[in-house]
Motif scaffolding. Structure first.
Motif, short mmCIF file in Angstrom:
data_model
loop_
_atom_site.label_atom_id
_atom_site.label_comp_id
_atom_site.label_asym_id
_atom_site.label_seq_id
_atom_site.Cartn_x
_atom_site.Cartn_y
_atom_site.Cartn_z
N UNK A 57 0.44 -1.06 -0.10
CA UNK A 57 0.40 -0.19 0.27
C UNK A 57 0.97 1.26 0.19
N UNK A 58 0.48 1.81 -1.44
CA UNK A 58 1.53 2.94 -1.38
C UNK A 58 0.61 4.23 -0.02
N UNK A 59 -0.22 4.27 0.46
CA UNK A 59 -0.98 4.74 1.42
C UNK A 59 -0.13 4.86 2.64
N UNK A 60 0.37 3.21 2.86
CA UNK A 60 0.76 3.32 4.63
C UNK A 60 1.95 3.40 4.44
N UNK A 78 -10.16 5.29 10.55
CA UNK A 78 -11.82 5.10 10.62
C UNK A 78 -11.93 5.83 9.53
N UNK A 79 -11.44 7.33 9.99
CA UNK A 79 -12.73 8.18 8.74
C UNK A 79 -11.69 7.87 7.01
N UNK A 80 -10.88 7.74 6.98
CA UNK A 80 -10.74 7.66 5.04
C UNK A 80 -11.29 6.31 4.84
N UNK A 81 -11.40 5.18 5.23
CA UNK A 81 -11.97 3.67 4.88
C UNK A 81 -13.68 4.30 5.21
N UNK A 82 -14.61 4.09 4.05
CA UNK A 82 -16.06 3.73 4.51
C UNK A 82 -16.94 3.05 5.27
N UNK A 108 -16.63 -7.15 -4.34
CA UNK A 108 -15.53 -6.02 -5.53
C UNK A 108 -15.89 -4.52 -5.34
N UNK A 109 -16.87 -3.62 -5.46
CA UNK A 109 -16.76 -2.96 -4.49
C UNK A 109 -15.97 -2.35 -3.76
N UNK A 110 -16.23 -2.61 -2.05
CA UNK A 110 -15.45 -2.22 -1.07
C UNK A 110 -13.76 -2.37 -1.21
N UNK A 111 -13.66 -3.46 -1.92
CA UNK A 111 -12.66 -3.89 -2.40
C UNK A 111 -12.03 -1.97 -3.32
N UNK A 112 -12.24 -2.14 -4.44
CA UNK A 112 -12.26 -1.24 -5.01
C UNK A 112 -12.25 0.06 -4.19
N UNK A 113 -12.86 0.37 -3.96
CA UNK A 113 -12.62 1.79 -3.19
C UNK A 113 -11.61 2.27 -1.88
N UNK A 114 -11.62 0.56 -1.17
CA UNK A 114 -10.13 0.05 -0.36
C UNK A 114 -8.37 0.49 -1.07
N UNK A 115 -8.93 -0.58 -2.94
CA UNK A 115 -7.61 -0.20 -3.27
C UNK A 115 -7.36 1.30 -3.93
N UNK A 116 -8.66 2.06 -3.97
CA UNK A 116 -7.98 3.34 -4.28
C UNK A 116 -7.74 4.99 -2.80
N UNK A 117 -8.25 4.33 -1.59
CA UNK A 117 -7.97 4.37 -0.87
C UNK A 117 -6.66 4.17 -0.71
N UNK A 118 -5.71 3.33 -0.27
CA UNK A 118 -4.89 2.69 0.17
C UNK A 118 -3.55 2.98 -1.24
N UNK A 357 -15.71 11.50 0.06
CA UNK A 357 -14.45 11.21 -0.96
C UNK A 357 -14.75 11.29 -1.98
N UNK A 358 -16.03 10.71 -2.39
CA UNK A 358 -16.41 10.97 -4.68
C UNK A 358 -16.20 12.02 -4.89
N UNK A 359 -17.39 13.34 -3.96
CA UNK A 359 -16.50 14.42 -4.67
C UNK A 359 -15.04 15.13 -4.13
N UNK A 360 -14.31 15.19 -3.14
CA UNK A 360 -13.25 15.06 -2.74
C UNK A 360 -12.01 14.79 -4.02
N UNK A 361 -12.50 13.32 -4.50
CA UNK A 361 -11.51 13.10 -5.47
C UNK A 361 -11.62 14.08 -5.88
#
Length: 754
Positions: A57-60, A78-82, A108-118, A357-361
């Motif tokens: 994870x580049x974020x971590x 906690x505040x980063x991941x939905x 699938x959707x939560x994993x894509x979101x996690x991959x995007x955030x992390x 998070x979506x609007x922020x991106x």
């Protein structure tokens, strides 16, 4: 008997061979060196595994670097991941550790979101491959895997287009995949500086400055989601921005608020001072506002400098406080004035939704387009500015999109120095006002005056430190290197580098641009790196107010109008301007010798030396001001004999009240003054009151006057002599201030005998 050698044997501790220790796992927590928190759950992980390798994870990894040396090795997600992603976080950790991942329709959707955030490129690629299967061509999968992986370089626009072409068709009817495609598309548009019209939202500058600049003083990290949402609701959809505010959150927001409020409200503050000072003057001059204090003034200069003039003067405070009232009212009222056209600004904390998070991106990836539709880029410069990669990105994007656009460097230290000089002026004039009540010798007054200027030493030292930042800015531009600027996420860093390379050809080309044309543009705008004229004007008004307060006090005490005019020109205007010019020279010296000395004592010695030089210059100005007042008074030092003969009797009658009654009293006064007026210009002060015998001689020669008792008349003349002795100073004023002005003062009662 020989000692028998004994053999000592010892066995090493056996390493456990449980299954959990043979395989790398986060579940046991053994040898873990970092803790991840997600809601109420904690996960013990190993940094070397989570932050390295193709599944890292580049974020971590960036979080680990940022927290190096902290006592608490912990990251809260906690505040980063939905919340929808929380149940699948263990599967993500299993994937990092073992490359095993079972992707289902609901995950699938939560994993894509996690991959995007992390910032997990491999996980992102795997999700796309599983979702599309044969629907995505192998070339697209390979390109996607090659370009999105966190450890590889950021995708080029051509690569992104190659990836998005097949995915766009496959995402029809699939909202989750469509979101992925749209996000990637926006990354491409950011590099192309395309405008996301739905996200162009500006906040009026006046609105941002309300509540003491709460929008500037609070960073998004310190605000709750509800507060972030309310701030975003204050923005309005616009076609273009009047102002794009470029800044770094590493600098406290209070200085940004100070910068904008002083730049915006100075006209209102000066206008308010003119109104308040005029009203205060009229209220005091017509006795509508009390002047409750009293002091003895010896500052009136007379042509005959052998004698000091002491006048009892009433003293007020209303004019003295007008610049304070004007500045506070102006700064507080400006954000609420309905008649001011406020500029619509791009301010990241408000214009980019910080709670969604979506609007922020979308907002982050739309910055390039926002810069394209901005009339002006205002750089709130502070030392960390050029070290932040997103700030550098904004500079690069704005100059690429608007080669002739208005680029304004607004160093925050300018307003800091202006505020320090203004506060010093308020404190110094207040202390000087208090010293008016002190009865002391001239030498003691000079010493006390120096004591009241001691706060200037602190201001001077602060100014040196701030102006050192100015020189640091010029050095930073001359030595700029894109690779020395960083941001939190590696993927963002790669994205910015890729964009700069596309716009300027290479990182080195951009470096040359910053070191050359951009630095030259800043040098041509060097006037902004020093205090602007309006800031000096506001400091000057503080000294003018103190001088006007003293002038009003002297006028109420009865000084002639000629003296008041001389004091107004020489002190209220001349001396106060000299002080401000001395402060300007002081800042020049601070700029010249701003470099700190390694030895703290030598560094303080620099500041003290500049202070003494400044004080010497101000002392010279004080001497020049005093000489100017004397020269103006000397211009009125000649009064014709005819004027003296014409006006002196009336002055004497007004000045001396004798208890003779009737015509006799009037004639006695006339005779006395006629005798004095004939040789008035040649007499000294002592001669003016040595005429009773001569007056008696002339009086006895008058046949039209009935005198019953000559001794009584002589007593009256002796009383006249005593009264004239008290009035001699003001009568001598005929020589230098004019008869009419002296008569006004006499009528005011300052020298009226009882």
């Amino acid at each position: 008997m020989a000692n028998k050698k004994r053999k000592l044997t010892a066995s090493f501790l056996e390493i456990p061979e449980e299954k959990d220790t043979l395989l790398r796992s986060w579940r046991s927590g053994e040898h873990s060196d970092w803790t991840l928190t997600l809601g109420d759950h904690e996960f013990k992980v190993h940094k070397v595994i989570v932050a390295t390798g193709e599944r890292a994870s580049a974020f971590l990894a960036a979080a680990f670097r940022k927290h190096v040396g902290d006592a608490e090795e912990h990251t809260d997600l906690t505040a980063l991941l939905p919340r929808q992603c929380w149940p699948h976080f263990e599967a993500v950790l299993d994937f990092i550790y073992s490359d095993k991942l079972d992707i289902q329709a609901d995950s699938w959707g939560p994993l894509v979101k996690t991959a995007d955030v992390l910032q997990m490129g491999t996980l992102y690629t795997k999700c796309v491959e599983v979702k599309q299967g044969s629907g995505v061509c192998e070339n697209s999968q390979a390109a996607l895997a090659e370009s999105i992986v966190a450890d590889s370089k950021a995708p080029t626009p051509a690569t992104i287009e190659k990836i998005l072409s097949p995915l766009s068709e496959a995402s029809e009817g699939d909202s989750e995949l469509s979101q992925v495609v749209q996000m990637s598309s926006r990354m491409r548009k950011t590099q192309d500086l395309e405008v996301d019209a739905e996200m162009v939202r500006g906040i009026p500058l006046q609105l941002a400055l309300r509540s003491l600049g709460k929008a500037f003083r609070r960073s998004p990290e310190s605000m709750t989601e509800e507060q972030c949402a309310r701030l975003f609701e204050q923005t309005t959809g616009v076609e273009q921005f009047d102002l794009f505010i470029s800044h770094t959150w590493q600098t406290p927001g209070r200085w940004k608020y100070l910068s904008f409020i002083l730049q915006s409200s100075w006209k209102l503050c000066i206008s308010l001072w003119l109104i308040l000072a005029l009203v205060a003057w009229l209220l005091c001059i017509y006795d509508l506002f009390p002047m409750p204090f009293q002091y003895t003034s010896s500052s009136v200069v007379q042509a005959d400098s052998q004698t000091d003039v002491e006048i009892e003067c009433p003293l007020g405070i209303l004019i003295l406080v007008t610049p304070i009232l004007a500045s506070f009212i102006g700064c507080l009222a400006y954000p609420y004035l309905p008649c001011v056209r406020s500029k619509f600004c791009f301010y990241d904390a408000a214009s980019i939704h910080q709670a969604d998070p979506v609007l922020m991106r979308r907002g982050i990836y739309g910055i390039g387009g926002f810069l394209r539709v901005s009339k002006e880029l205002r750089v709130l410069w502070s030392p960390p500015y050029l070290e932040r990669l997103w700030c550098v990105f904004e500079l690069a994007a704005y100059r690429h999109a608007n080669p002739k656009g208005k680029l304004v460097f607004a160093p925050l230290f300018v307003e800091m120095v202006a505020l320090a000089l203004w506060l010093n002026a308020v404190l110094t004039t207040s202390l000087l006002w208090c010293t008016l009540f002190a009865e002391m010798t001239n030498r003691a007054q000079v010493l006390l005056w120096f004591v009241t200027t001691w706060p200037l030493i602190a201001v001077l030292h602060l100014s040196r430190n701030c102006l050192c930042e100015k020189n640091q800015l010029l050095r930073n531009l001359a030595e700029f290197d894109l690779h020395k600027a960083h941001c939190l996420l590696d993927s963002d860093e790669q994205f910015v580098h890729q964009a700069v390379q596309e716009w300027y050809g290479s990182a080195e080309s951009f470096n040359r641009y910053v070191r050359g044309p951009m630095r030259q543009e800043l040098l041509e705008y060097d006037v902004r790196l020093s205090l602007p004229l309006p800031y000096y004007a506001q400091v000057w008004l503080v000294y003018v107010s103190a001088s006007l307060e003293e002038l009003l006090s002297l006028m109420k005490g009865g000084i002639p109008m000629a003296t008041a005019r001389a004091f107004g020109c020489g002190h209220t205007i001349g001396m106060t301007l000299w002080i401000v010019m001395s402060l300007k020279l002081m800042l020049k010296l601070c700029d010249r010798y701003s470099a700190p000395h390694p030895n703290p004592l030598c560094n303080c010695g620099k500041s003290l030396l500049i202070y003494f030089v400044t004080m010497m210059i101000i002392c010279v100005g004080s001497i020049v001001s005093f000489a100017s007042i004397q020269s103006q008074l000397a211009g009125n030092a000649f009064l014709s004999s005819e004027d003296a003969e014409r006006h002196a009797p009336r002055l004497a009658i007004d000045a001396v009240e004798l208890q003779l009654g009737g015509r006799l009293q009037e004639e006695v006064i006339h005779i006395a003054v006629d005798l004095m007026a004939s040789c008035f210009k040649s007499m000294k002060n002592s001669d003016l009151v040595m005429q009773p015998v001569e007056v008696l001689r002339v009086l006895l020669q008058r046949d039209d006057l009935e005198i019953d008792n000559e001794d009584a008349v002589f007593d009256v003349l002796q009383e006249l002599s005593n009264s004239l002795d008290k009035a001699t100073t003001m009568l001598t004023g005929l020589l230098w201030s004019g008869v009419a002005d002296c008569r006004d003062s006499l009528q005011a009662g300052c020298c009226r005998s009882p």
